[in-house]
Design an enzyme around this catalytic site. Structure first.
Site, PDB file in Angstrom:
ATOM      1  N   GLN A  26     -10.588  -0.837  -2.181  1.00 16.90           N
ATOM      2  CA  GLN A  26      -9.352  -1.630  -3.868  1.00 16.90           C
ATOM      3  C   GLN A  26      -8.993  -3.784  -3.210  1.00 16.90           C
ATOM      4  O   GLN A  26      -8.390  -3.562  -4.104  1.00 16.90           O
ATOM      5  CB  GLN A  26      -8.388  -0.714  -3.737  1.00 16.90           C
ATOM      6  CG  GLN A  26      -8.896   1.223  -4.154  1.00 16.90           C
ATOM      7  CD  GLN A  26      -7.980   1.709  -4.181  1.00 16.90           C
ATOM      8  OE1 GLN A  26      -7.158   2.542  -3.362  1.00 16.90           O
ATOM      9  NE2 GLN A  26      -6.935   1.902  -5.597  1.00 16.90           N
ATOM     10  N   HIS A  46     -22.328  -1.629 -10.002  1.00 18.78           N
ATOM     11  CA  HIS A  46     -23.106  -2.124 -10.022  1.00 18.78           C
ATOM     12  C   HIS A  46     -24.664  -1.666 -11.124  1.00 18.78           C
ATOM     13  O   HIS A  46     -25.392  -2.693 -12.194  1.00 18.78           O
ATOM     14  CB  HIS A  46     -24.221  -2.491  -8.964  1.00 18.78           C
ATOM     15  CG  HIS A  46     -23.382  -3.260  -8.249  1.00 18.78           C
ATOM     16  ND1 HIS A  46     -23.540  -3.714  -6.465  1.00 18.78           N
ATOM     17  CD2 HIS A  46     -21.872  -4.482  -8.064  1.00 18.78           C
ATOM     18  CE1 HIS A  46     -22.369  -4.516  -6.006  1.00 18.78           C
ATOM     19  NE2 HIS A  46     -21.667  -5.121  -6.857  1.00 18.78           N
ATOM     20  N   ASP A  59     -16.300  -5.860  -6.408  1.00 19.54           N
ATOM     21  CA  ASP A  59     -17.073  -6.796  -5.311  1.00 19.54           C
ATOM     22  C   ASP A  59     -16.058  -8.496  -4.052  1.00 19.54           C
ATOM     23  O   ASP A  59     -16.417  -8.708  -3.709  1.00 19.54           O
ATOM     24  CB  ASP A  59     -18.341  -7.964  -5.660  1.00 19.54           C
ATOM     25  CG  ASP A  59     -19.241  -6.993  -7.008  1.00 19.54           C
ATOM     26  OD1 ASP A  59     -19.072  -5.855  -6.415  1.00 19.54           O
ATOM     27  OD2 ASP A  59     -19.797  -7.424  -7.303  1.00 19.54           O
ATOM     28  N   ARG A  84      -0.689   1.001   5.871  1.00 14.51           N
ATOM     29  CA  ARG A  84      -2.119   2.023   5.825  1.00 14.51           C
ATOM     30  C   ARG A  84      -2.945   1.154   5.514  1.00 14.51           C
ATOM     31  O   ARG A  84      -2.761   0.898   4.620  1.00 14.51           O
ATOM     32  CB  ARG A  84      -1.551   3.049   5.461  1.00 14.51           C
ATOM     33  CG  ARG A  84      -1.856   4.278   5.706  1.00 14.51           C
ATOM     34  CD  ARG A  84      -2.237   5.740   4.431  1.00 14.51           C
ATOM     35  NE  ARG A  84      -3.010   6.597   4.581  1.00 14.51           N
ATOM     36  CZ  ARG A  84      -3.800   6.749   2.839  1.00 14.51           C
ATOM     37  NH1 ARG A  84      -2.757   6.821   1.996  1.00 14.51           N
ATOM     38  NH2 ARG A  84      -4.589   7.783   2.849  1.00 14.51           N
ATOM     39  N   HIS A 129     -11.251   6.699   2.989  1.00  9.72           N
ATOM     40  CA  HIS A 129     -11.249   6.703   1.759  1.00  9.72           C
ATOM     41  C   HIS A 129     -12.505   6.149   0.880  1.00  9.72           C
ATOM     42  O   HIS A 129     -12.224   4.730  -0.498  1.00  9.72           O
ATOM     43  CB  HIS A 129      -9.873   5.407   1.546  1.00  9.72           C
ATOM     44  CG  HIS A 129      -8.297   5.425   0.394  1.00  9.72           C
ATOM     45  ND1 HIS A 129      -7.443   5.154   0.718  1.00  9.72           N
ATOM     46  CD2 HIS A 129      -9.145   5.617  -0.585  1.00  9.72           C
ATOM     47  CE1 HIS A 129      -6.512   5.343  -0.187  1.00  9.72           C
ATOM     48  NE2 HIS A 129      -7.749   5.419  -1.089  1.00  9.72           N
ATOM     49  N   ASN A 173      -9.135  10.725   3.001  1.00  9.47           N
ATOM     50  CA  ASN A 173      -7.164  10.286   2.063  1.00  9.47           C
ATOM     51  C   ASN A 173      -8.470  11.186   0.734  1.00  9.47           C
ATOM     52  O   ASN A 173      -9.093  11.051   0.071  1.00  9.47           O
ATOM     53  CB  ASN A 173      -7.877   9.404   1.148  1.00  9.47           C
ATOM     54  CG  ASN A 173      -6.886   9.165   0.684  1.00  9.47           C
ATOM     55  OD1 ASN A 173      -5.859   7.859   0.955  1.00  9.47           O
ATOM     56  ND2 ASN A 173      -7.367   8.409  -0.686  1.00  9.47           N
ATOM     57  N   GLU A 174      -6.821  12.224   0.522  1.00  7.33           N
ATOM     58  CA  GLU A 174      -7.282  13.121  -1.309  1.00  7.33           C
ATOM     59  C   GLU A 174      -8.536  13.628  -0.758  1.00  7.33           C
ATOM     60  O   GLU A 174      -9.589  13.786  -2.398  1.00  7.33           O
ATOM     61  CB  GLU A 174      -7.111  11.673  -1.757  1.00  7.33           C
ATOM     62  CG  GLU A 174      -5.526  11.605  -1.938  1.00  7.33           C
ATOM     63  CD  GLU A 174      -5.001   9.851  -3.142  1.00  7.33           C
ATOM     64  OE1 GLU A 174      -6.515  10.306  -4.229  1.00  7.33           O
ATOM     65  OE2 GLU A 174      -4.043  10.982  -3.563  1.00  7.33           O
ATOM     66  N   ASN A 316       0.136  11.964  -0.170  1.00  8.94           N
ATOM     67  CA  ASN A 316       0.313  11.057  -0.893  1.00  8.94           C
ATOM     68  C   ASN A 316       1.092  11.901  -2.278  1.00  8.94           C
ATOM     69  O   ASN A 316       0.801  12.513  -2.776  1.00  8.94           O
ATOM     70  CB  ASN A 316      -0.952  10.519  -1.515  1.00  8.94           C
ATOM     71  CG  ASN A 316      -1.443  10.311  -0.795  1.00  8.94           C
ATOM     72  OD1 ASN A 316      -1.228   9.256   0.410  1.00  8.94           O
ATOM     73  ND2 ASN A 316      -2.923   9.680  -0.796  1.00  8.94           N
ATOM     74  N   TYR A 318       3.087  11.256  -7.015  1.00  8.12           N
ATOM     75  CA  TYR A 318       3.212  10.821  -7.211  1.00  8.12           C
ATOM     76  C   TYR A 318       4.083  11.347  -8.769  1.00  8.12           C
ATOM     77  O   TYR A 318       4.453  10.890  -8.809  1.00  8.12           O
ATOM     78  CB  TYR A 318       1.323  10.069  -8.234  1.00  8.12           C
ATOM     79  CG  TYR A 318       1.056   8.726  -7.133  1.00  8.12           C
ATOM     80  CD1 TYR A 318       1.318   7.662  -7.405  1.00  8.12           C
ATOM     81  CD2 TYR A 318       0.094   9.498  -5.778  1.00  8.12           C
ATOM     82  CE1 TYR A 318       1.194   6.826  -6.513  1.00  8.12           C
ATOM     83  CE2 TYR A 318      -0.370   7.967  -5.192  1.00  8.12           C
ATOM     84  CZ  TYR A 318      -0.232   7.298  -5.233  1.00  8.12           C
ATOM     85  OH  TYR A 318      -0.696   6.085  -4.532  1.00  8.12           O
ATOM     86  N   GLU A 386       1.245   7.896   0.411  1.00 12.63           N
ATOM     87  CA  GLU A 386       1.559   6.840  -1.120  1.00 12.63           C
ATOM     88  C   GLU A 386       2.502   7.621  -1.806  1.00 12.63           C
ATOM     89  O   GLU A 386       2.923   8.919  -1.819  1.00 12.63           O
ATOM     90  CB  GLU A 386      -0.077   7.055  -1.213  1.00 12.63           C
ATOM     91  CG  GLU A 386      -0.905   6.772  -0.862  1.00 12.63           C
ATOM     92  CD  GLU A 386      -2.414   6.825  -1.518  1.00 12.63           C
ATOM     93  OE1 GLU A 386      -2.049   6.819  -2.577  1.00 12.63           O
ATOM     94  OE2 GLU A 386      -3.368   6.569  -1.252  1.00 12.63           O
TER      95      GLU A 386
HETATM   96  C1  NOJ Z   1      -4.188   7.430  -4.955  1.00 12.50           C
HETATM   97  C2  NOJ Z   1      -5.507   7.146  -4.460  1.00 12.50           C
HETATM   98  O1  NOJ Z   1      -4.964   7.309  -2.760  1.00 12.50           O
HETATM   99  C3  NOJ Z   1      -5.362   5.062  -4.578  1.00 12.50           C
HETATM  100  O2  NOJ Z   1      -6.258   4.917  -3.962  1.00 12.50           O
HETATM  101  C4  NOJ Z   1      -5.122   4.322  -5.556  1.00 12.50           C
HETATM  102  O3  NOJ Z   1      -5.330   3.701  -6.259  1.00 12.50           O
HETATM  103  C5  NOJ Z   1      -3.690   5.984  -5.854  1.00 12.50           C
HETATM  104  N1  NOJ Z   1      -3.832   6.774  -5.741  1.00 12.50           N
HETATM  105  C6  NOJ Z   1      -3.250   5.551  -7.895  1.00 12.50           C
HETATM  106  O4  NOJ Z   1      -3.934   6.094  -8.568  1.00 12.50           O
END
Ligand code: NOJ
Length: 491
Positions: A26, A46, A59, A84, A129, A173-174, A316, A318, A386
Site C-alpha cells: 500500500q 497489471h 507500482d 507497524r 500483509h 494480517n487479517e 484490527n 473498524y 489497526e
Molecule cells: C485492513 C487492512 O489490513 C488494511 O490493509 C486496509 O487498508 C485497512 N483495513 C482499511 O481497509
C-alpha cells in the site's frame, strides 16, 4: 494549567505503544526495483487493471521505497513511540523460496528500522500483509499443505535479519481477508473464488503456518532476541439484532465464521474450529453430497501445535453490524461460508457512514469486540494493530469525522484499560493515505494526505494528525482541543 480538569483525566500509560500502521504494497512502490519479485497484487493489477476501482495500482503508491526517511520524520512529528509496517515477501525472496535472498530488499528494511530506532520508535513487523509471491500462488498458495514450510523459511529469514532490533512480530494480517476474500470469493487476489472450501482450507493451513513460525521463534530466536510473536485478526463486532435466542445464535455463528475460525484454533482452551459452525458445515456438507465436511478437521497433534501459539492477540477493528436469524438476508452462493453462516446483517441508518461501504461509526464497537474476546479467550495480551476511518479523495485536510471516530475509539480504549483488559498498544490506520486495495486511491484513511499527482508524493498533515498528536503526547483525550494553525513541527 490550560486544562482545568487535567488531573481528573483518564490517562494512557506511559509505556503504552501509541503508533500508526501501514503495509508494504500500500505504501512502498518500487514494485520491481532492485530485484523485487512479483506478488499476487502486482500480477492482478497489471493483468486485470479494471479490478481496481480507479484503474490505479501500487507500482509507485506513496513511494516509501524512496521516501522512508520522510515517513520516519512524520512519526516524529506525531510523537509516536511505535510503528507497524510489513515486509514484502517478494522483495526479500523474489520467488518466495529461501534459495534466493535479495540483499537489496533486506538492506531497505534495515535502513527503515534503523531510522526508526534512532528516534526511539518501536518497530512492529507484519510478515504477511497480503502480497504473496506470485510463484507460490502458482503452486496453490495457501491451499498447498507445504505452505507452512515456505512460510517458515521466510519467517526464519525475517527473524534472523531483523530480530536483533525488532521485538514484535505479527505473522499474518487479517486471515479473514486472506482466506475468505482471496480464496472463498473473488474480492481479493489471488481471486480463487472457491466458495465451497476455499475459506476453510486456507484457514487451516494459515493457522498451522502461523503456529510453526511461532514455535520456531520461541525455540530458535526468543532465547537470544527476547521478543514476541503474534497474529492480527480483523474483529468487527456482530451483536444480535434483538434479544431472541435465534438472533443471539445467529450473531454467535456469524462471529465464528467471520473471525472465530482463525481465533479459536489459536486462542481457545479447546482448540480447533468453533463448535457450532463446524457442526453446521458438517451437516450441510452431508446433505450436499460431500463424503466429508467441507470444513477440514484438525488432528489432535495439529490442535496441540496451534493452541496457545501466540504471545498476543492483534486486533484490527473498524466497525460493527447487527445480526438477525431471519431478517436482512441476501442470496449467497451454495455452498459457501456465507450460506453456512446463514444470517442477515445490517447497520442502522443513524450510524454515520464513511467513504467505504464496510465502515460505519458504530457506538462502542471497539469496546464490545475487545470485551467479548477478553472473556472468550481468557484474557490474552492485546494490541489494537489497526483502527481508523475513511474519507473520499476530495475531502482535503479538514477531517472532523475522522477526529470524532478516533476520539470515540480511544475513549473505548480507556474504558478497556479501566476494566483491566491487558491492552498494550494502539496503531492508527493509517500513517498517511495509501493504496486502498480494490478502492485504489478513492478512499483515504491517512492522518496525512499524500499528493499522488506529485512525483515527490508530498505528505501533509490533516487536522486529525494534530488531534492524534495531542492525545499521544499528553496521554489523555481533550475533546475541546483544536489545532491553532495547521503547521506541523517536530517538538
Ligand atoms: C485492513 C487492512 O489490513 C488494511 O490493509 C486496509 O487498508 C485497512 N483495513 C482499511 O481497509
Amino acid at each position: 494549567a490550560c486544562q482545568s480538569s487535567s488531573d481528573k483525566q483518564r490517562r494512557f500509560p506511559d509505556d503504552f505503544l501509541f503508533g500508526a500502521a501501514t503495509a508494504a504494497y500500500q505504501i512502498e512502490g518500487g514494485w520491481n526495483e532492485d530485484g523485487k519479485g512479483e506478488s499476487i497484487w502486482d500480477y492482478v493489477v497489471h493483468n486485470n487493471p479494471a479490478y481496481i476501482k480507479d484503474l490505479s495500482n501500487g507500482d509507485i503508491a506513496a513511494d516509501s521505497y524512496h521516501n522512508y526517511k520522510r515517513d520516519v520524520e512524520i512519526m516524529r512529528e506525531l510523537n509516536l513511540n511505535a510503528y507497524r509496517f510489513s515486509i514484502a515477501w517478494s522483495r526479500v525472496l523474489p520467488t518466495g523460496m529461501i534459495n534466493n535472498v535479495n540483499q537489496a530488499g533486506i538492506d531497505f528494511y534495515n535502513n527503515y528500522i534503523d531510522e526508526m530506532l534512532k528516534y526511539n520508535i518501536t518497530p512492529l513487523i507484519t510478515l504477511y500483509h497480503w502480497d504473496l509471491p506470485q510463484k507460490l500462488h502458482e503452486l496453490g498458495g495457501f491451499t498447498n499443505p507445504l505452505f507452512a514450510d515456505w512460510f517458515s523459511d521466510y519467517a526464519r529469514l525475517v527473524f534472523q535479519s531483523f530480530g536483533d532490533r525488532v521485538k514484535h512480530f505479527i505473522t499474518f494480517n487479517e486471515p479473514r481477508e486472506i482466506c475468505y476474500e482471496g480464496y472463498g470469493t473473488d474480492t481479493k487476489p489471488p481471486i480463487v473464488n472457491n466458495t465451497a472450501i476455499g475459506t476453510y482450507l486456507c484457514a487451516k493451513h494459515l493457522v498451522i503456518a502461523h503456529a510453526k513460525a511461532y514455535h520456531m521463534y520461541d525455540k530458535e530466536f526468543r532465547p537470544t532476541q527476547g521478543g514476541q510473536c503474534g497474529i492480527t485478526i480483523s474483529v468487527n463486532w456482530f451483536g444480535p439484532d434483538t434479544d431472541s435466542d435465534d438472533d443471539k445464535l445467529a450473531a454467535e455463528i456469524t462471529r465464528q465464521g467471520e473471525w472465530g475460525i482463525y481465533a479459536h484454533p489459536i486462542f481457545s482452551a479447546e482448540g480447533g474450529f468453533p463448535k457450532e459452525l463446524s457442526e453446521r458445515v458438517a451437516k450441510k456438507s452431508a446433505e450436499q453430497g460431500y463424503s466429508k465436511s467441507r470444513m477440514p478437521e484438525f488432528t489432535e497433534e495439529e490442535k496441540a501445535l496451534v493452541r496457545g501459539a501466540s504471545d498476543f492477540f492483534g486486533v484490527n477493528h473498524y466497525s460493527a453490524s447487527l445480526t438477525s436469524a431471519t431478517e436482512h438476508k441476501v442470496p449467497h452462493p451454495v455452498p459457501s461460508l456465507m450460506d453456512d453462516i446463514d444470517s442477515g446483517t445490517y447497520t442502522p441508518d443513524e450510524w454515520p457512514k464513511s467513504s467505504s461501504s464496510w465502515l460505519t461509526f458504530a457506538p462502542n464497537s471497539l469496546y464490545n469486540a475487545l470485551t467479548h474476546l477478553n472473556t472468550r479467550y481468557n484474557k490474552p495480551v492485546f494490541y489494537i494493530t489497526e483502527n481508523g476511518w475513511s474519507t473520499s479523495n476530495d475531502r482535503g485536510l479538514i477531517d472532523d469525522d475522522r477526529i470524532a471516530y478516533y476520539r470515540a475509539a480511544l475513549e473505548n480504549v480507556l474504558d478497556l484499560l479501566d476494566d483491566g483488559v491487558n491492552l498494550k498498544g494502539y496503531m492508527a490506520w493509517s500513517l498517511f493515505d495509501n493504496f486502498e486495495w480494490n478502492a485504489g486511491y478513492t478512499e483515504r484513511l491517512g492522518l496525512y494526505n499524500v499528493d499522488f499527482e506529485d512525483p515527490a508524493r508530498t505528505r501533509t498533515a490533516k487536522k486529525s494528525a494534530f488531534v492524534y498528536k495531542h492525545i499521544v503526547t499528553h496521554r489523555y483525550i481533550d475533546h475541546d482541543y483544536e489545532p491553532e494553525a495547521m503547521i506541523m513541527t517536530i517538538d
